[in-house]
Design a protein around this motif. Structure first.
Motif, PDB file in Angstrom:
ATOM      1  N   ASP A  78       0.856  -1.192   0.000  1.00 51.14           N
ATOM      2  CA  ASP A  78       0.000   0.000   0.000  1.00 51.14           C
ATOM      3  C   ASP A  78       0.890   1.239   0.000  1.00 51.14           C
ATOM      4  O   ASP A  78       0.970   1.962   0.984  1.00 51.14           O
ATOM      5  N   ALA A  80       0.593   4.003  -1.628  1.00 47.42           N
ATOM      6  CA  ALA A  80      -0.136   5.275  -1.563  1.00 47.42           C
ATOM      7  C   ALA A  80      -0.323   5.731  -0.119  1.00 47.42           C
ATOM      8  O   ALA A  80      -0.153   6.910   0.206  1.00 47.42           O
ATOM      9  N   ARG A  90       4.078  11.758  -5.189  1.00 45.11           N
ATOM     10  CA  ARG A  90       4.604  10.745  -6.100  1.00 45.11           C
ATOM     11  C   ARG A  90       5.645  11.339  -7.041  1.00 45.11           C
ATOM     12  O   ARG A  90       6.654  10.700  -7.358  1.00 45.11           O
ATOM     13  N   GLU A 105       3.708   5.942 -10.042  1.00 47.78           N
ATOM     14  CA  GLU A 105       2.247   5.884 -10.167  1.00 47.78           C
ATOM     15  C   GLU A 105       1.780   4.431 -10.207  1.00 47.78           C
ATOM     16  O   GLU A 105       0.812   4.047  -9.545  1.00 47.78           O
ATOM     17  N   LYS A 109      -0.457   2.207  -7.359  1.00 53.41           N
ATOM     18  CA  LYS A 109      -1.747   1.593  -7.727  1.00 53.41           C
ATOM     19  C   LYS A 109      -1.724   0.072  -7.593  1.00 53.41           C
ATOM     20  O   LYS A 109      -2.658  -0.612  -8.015  1.00 53.41           O
ATOM     21  N   LYS A 111       0.423  -2.028  -9.000  1.00 50.15           N
ATOM     22  CA  LYS A 111       0.884  -2.755 -10.182  1.00 50.15           C
ATOM     23  C   LYS A 111       2.313  -3.236  -9.968  1.00 50.15           C
ATOM     24  O   LYS A 111       3.075  -2.659  -9.191  1.00 50.15           O
ATOM     25  N   SER A 333       2.120  10.662 -17.257  1.00 53.51           N
ATOM     26  CA  SER A 333       1.331  10.706 -16.026  1.00 53.51           C
ATOM     27  C   SER A 333       0.066  11.538 -16.227  1.00 53.51           C
ATOM     28  O   SER A 333      -1.006  11.175 -15.737  1.00 53.51           O
ATOM     29  N   ARG A 337      -4.189  10.319 -16.027  1.00 51.24           N
ATOM     30  CA  ARG A 337      -5.272  11.012 -15.316  1.00 51.24           C
ATOM     31  C   ARG A 337      -6.345  11.494 -16.305  1.00 51.24           C
ATOM     32  O   ARG A 337      -7.547  11.379 -16.052  1.00 51.24           O
ATOM     33  N   LYS A 340      -8.641   8.666 -17.783  1.00 48.96           N
ATOM     34  CA  LYS A 340      -9.602   8.163 -16.797  1.00 48.96           C
ATOM     35  C   LYS A 340     -10.715   9.182 -16.569  1.00 48.96           C
ATOM     36  O   LYS A 340     -11.889   8.820 -16.468  1.00 48.96           O
TER      37      LYS A 340
END
Length: 416
Positions: A78, A80, A90, A105, A109, A111, A333, A337, A340
């Motif tokens: 985790d 974040a 970040r 990033e 998330k 990944k 980056s 954003r 999405k």
């Protein structure tokens, strides 16, 4: 002939000479050293003249074996939440760790990222990597492109040895070049491009301008990131592309010449000039607010980029009161954003370049002018790259010929 030089010594001399004579770019040098790790493991200590065709064939066969490469991978538990606790963004973490923002990033998330990147992140956060990441082993076959790159470097090193009279002939010349499956060009249809441009109206003027330039000019993201205001001719609507901003691991940002090593001049429509003028107004206000900090950053640019940027006002700069150029990965980056937010399919900077080329091809523009706009040294490069699109566009030519010689002719003869 020299009987004592090893492959490793020959390879080092080859790269050193190419670099000294400015025949290869810093990013290419970094890539060569990456490829040499595998080449030196196999051939490094062997005398250059003792390496046979059979040896090279066996090496290439091994590259094609399944699970040839085993790289540790890392998945954050985790990240974040950790960043929120320690109060570091970040972007700041990426900058301090020497990573692209996209990597941080992705880790935030959940990944999977490379273990080496995870180690850098953990180092900056001063925590054991195993406390932050689940470590796994990633096994996969080398890509066709990677195998081809290994072979090409191997062939170039042996060519160098021939020129130095260390060997009589290049054993790679008797080996069939590894094949590479041609990738499908990723480009956006005009209706999606229109929607993207429309959505950009609601974004920060900086990103609106950057993405607009990617699509209209077809320039690479590093070429756009390296622009300064002196390269924009507002009177004649022309942009000069003469530099490329790249990130080199362990070295940081570097300004190099664009691919092809030649500047090119791109005409832009008045609509693009209008957006640039709007952005310049906002830019000047920000620069004025920063005052002496901005001018100090300009001097730092000059030192950082080895006198190549004296007094340079980069169009696209980092956050804060600084004139330092933004990292080219920052646009990736933003696009994550942006896509999405507006529910677009996956967007990447290079696809805008392909989109511009595809529009020009389907509109019937000649391949020479398209090649110039893209910065390709030879029109044949453009033809090879966009061959599939050219064939699709040629279907319209077929319909045109049929319309003039067959359909109209039928109507004409019937009338007679």
């Amino acid at each position: 002939m020299n009987q004592s030089i090893t492959f490793q010594q020959c390879a080092a001399l080859y790269i050193e000479r190419k670099a000294k004579r400015n025949q290869i770019k810093p990013k290419t040098i970094s890539g060569y050293y990456y490829l040499l790790k595998r080449l030196n493991e196999t051939f490094g200590k062997r005398l250059i003249e003792e390496i046979s065709v059979a040896d090279i064939e066996a090496f290439i066969d091994r590259l094609y074996e399944e699970e040839q490469r085993a790289d540790p991978s890392a998945t954050a538990y985790d990240l974040a939440a950790v960043l929120s606790q320690v109060g570091i963004s970040r972007a700041a973490l990426a900058r301090r760790a020497g990573l692209c923002v996209g990597t941080v990033e992705a880790a935030a998330k959940g990944k999977t990222i490379q273990f080496k990147s995870a180690e850098k992140i953990a180092g900056i956060l001063d925590q054991p990597v195993t406390d932050l990441f689940e470590i796994g082993e990633k096994k996969e076959r080398l890509s066709d492109k990677s195998i081809l790159e290994h072979f090409r470097l191997l062939r170039a090193i042996f060519n160098f040895a021939v020129r130095q009279d260390w060997i009589k002939s290049n054993p790679c010349s008797r080996i069939e070049t590894p094949g590479q499956q041609k990738k499908k060009i990723n480009y956006y249809q005009p209706d999606l491009a229109w929607k993207i441009l429309k959505a950009l109206d609601g974004e920060d003027i900086k990103w609106k301008t950057f993405i607009h330039l990617l699509l209209i000019t077809g320039a690479r993201r590093g070429e756009i990131a390296a622009l300064d205001w002196s390269k924009i001719d507002f009177k004649y609507n022309i942009i000069e592309i003469s530099r490329n901003l790249v990130y080199i691991p362990k070295e940081g940002l570097k300004i190099v010449s664009p691919k092809g090593n030649r500047p090119r001049y791109i005409n832009i429509p008045q609509e693009t000039t209008k957006i640039l003028l709007e952005y310049k107004s906002a830019y000047e206000k920000r620069k004025q607010r920063a005052g002496s900090q901005w001018h100090r950053a300009m001097k730092e640019n000059q030192n950082y980029f080895e006198q190549m940027c004296e007094g340079t006002d980069f169009l696209f700069v980092q956050r804060g009161n600084t004139g330092f150029p933004m990292h080219p990965d920052s646009v990736n980056s933003f696009l994550i954003r942006f896509q999405k937010k507006h529910e677009f399919p996956h967007l990447n900077p290079h696809a805008f370049r392909h989109s511009m080329a595809s529009i020009l091809i389907f509109e019937g523009q000649d391949i020479v002018s398209i090649s110039h706009r893209l910065g390709h040294r030879h029109p044949s490069t453009t033809s090879d790259m966009y061959g599939q699109l050219i064939l699709l566009a040629d279907a319209r030519n077929s319909n045109c010929i049929a319309d003039v010689l067959l359909r109209r002719a039928k109507t004409y003869l019937c009338a007679k």
